[in-house]
Enzyme design. Structure first.
Site, PDB file in Angstrom:
ATOM      1  N   LYS A 127      54.672  78.049  41.086  1.00 20.04           N
ATOM      2  CA  LYS A 127      55.102  79.167  41.928  1.00 20.04           C
ATOM      3  C   LYS A 127      56.610  79.383  41.783  1.00 20.04           C
ATOM      4  O   LYS A 127      57.315  78.536  41.216  1.00 20.04           O
ATOM      5  CB  LYS A 127      54.706  78.862  43.380  1.00 20.04           C
ATOM      6  N   TYR A 130      44.628  86.340  45.288  1.00 26.01           N
ATOM      7  CA  TYR A 130      44.518  85.792  46.639  1.00 26.01           C
ATOM      8  C   TYR A 130      43.569  86.608  47.525  1.00 26.01           C
ATOM      9  O   TYR A 130      43.705  86.597  48.750  1.00 26.01           O
ATOM     10  CB  TYR A 130      45.901  85.682  47.277  1.00 26.01           C
ATOM     11  N   ASN A 181      55.046  75.594  48.354  1.00 25.83           N
ATOM     12  CA  ASN A 181      54.389  74.327  48.003  1.00 25.83           C
ATOM     13  C   ASN A 181      54.184  74.174  46.501  1.00 25.83           C
ATOM     14  O   ASN A 181      53.288  73.475  46.059  1.00 25.83           O
ATOM     15  CB  ASN A 181      53.075  74.188  48.774  1.00 25.83           C
ATOM     16  N   HIS A 224      49.808  76.277  42.538  1.00 20.45           N
ATOM     17  CA  HIS A 224      48.433  76.678  42.837  1.00 20.45           C
ATOM     18  C   HIS A 224      47.530  75.946  41.864  1.00 20.45           C
ATOM     19  O   HIS A 224      47.880  75.765  40.699  1.00 20.45           O
ATOM     20  CB  HIS A 224      48.249  78.193  42.636  1.00 20.45           C
ATOM     21  N   GLU A 253      39.755  82.967  37.927  1.00 23.60           N
ATOM     22  CA  GLU A 253      41.216  83.003  37.846  1.00 23.60           C
ATOM     23  C   GLU A 253      41.704  82.957  36.393  1.00 23.60           C
ATOM     24  O   GLU A 253      42.678  83.621  36.038  1.00 23.60           O
ATOM     25  CB  GLU A 253      41.799  81.835  38.638  1.00 23.60           C
TER      26      GLU A 253
END
Ligand code: IDP
Ligand code: MG
Length: 150
Positions: free
Chosen positions: A9, A49, A112, A115, A126
């Protein structure tokens, strides 16, 4: 063999952690079969998402994920989805065990670092989104020492 989608991320790239994070997946014995640096469009973030639409954190999540480049990786290995999720640790850095990537490198809920696909079905969906042209099929020279034959 499974293949999973991992995203580094924006916080991981801003903090210069891409190399260290990738090393941990390689150390574990997962093989790189796809890699892209890209800035997510609103549309792609919304597709990725989709399951979280309506959640209180959704708008913030999409804003964060589209704010600067991310790195997308396709990683292959035995039970790669499960193995990668275990390596990443729990969703929030505060709760993630030391020794996991989220446990070792952060203590934020929103930021965080990574993913990882949560099931082989999610991984297939995905991977198709991030790697529409397919993946590199190659045999790592060390594979006989990394993976069981059966
Ligand atoms: P996962 O990334 O461990 O699979 P999910 O529950 O699928 O976790 O949530 C997707 C992402 O949404 C998380 O990685 C995190 O970036 C963000 N997120 C989830 N819950 C919260 C929250 O309560 N506050 C802020 N961000 C959240
Ligand atoms: Mg998830």
């Amino acid at each position: 063999m499974d293949t999973t989608l991992i995203l580094f991320k924006p916080d991981a790239l801003h903090r210069g952690l891409a190399g260290r994070l990738l090393s941990r997946f390689e150390d574990k014995g997962l093989q790189i079969v796809g890699m892209r640096l890209l800035t997510l469009s609103q549309e792609m973030a919304a597709q990725h998402y989709a399951e979280h639409v309506g959640r209180p954190f959704y708008e913030g999540l999409v804003g964060f994920m589209t704010s600067s480049p991310i790195m997308a990786l396709a990683l292959r290995g035995p039970e790669a989805v499960t193995v990668a999720r275990a390596l990443m640790g729990k969703t929030f850095g505060i709760e993630a065990q030391p020794g996991t990537l989220r446990g070792d490198f952060g203590c934020s809920k929103s930021y965080n670092l990574l993913h990882g696909s949560d099931s082989p079905e999610s991984a297939a969906r995905e991977l198709a989104l991030f790697f529409p042209d397919g993946l590199e099929d190659w045999e790592p020279i060390q594979s006989p020492w990394l993976w069981d034959k059966e």
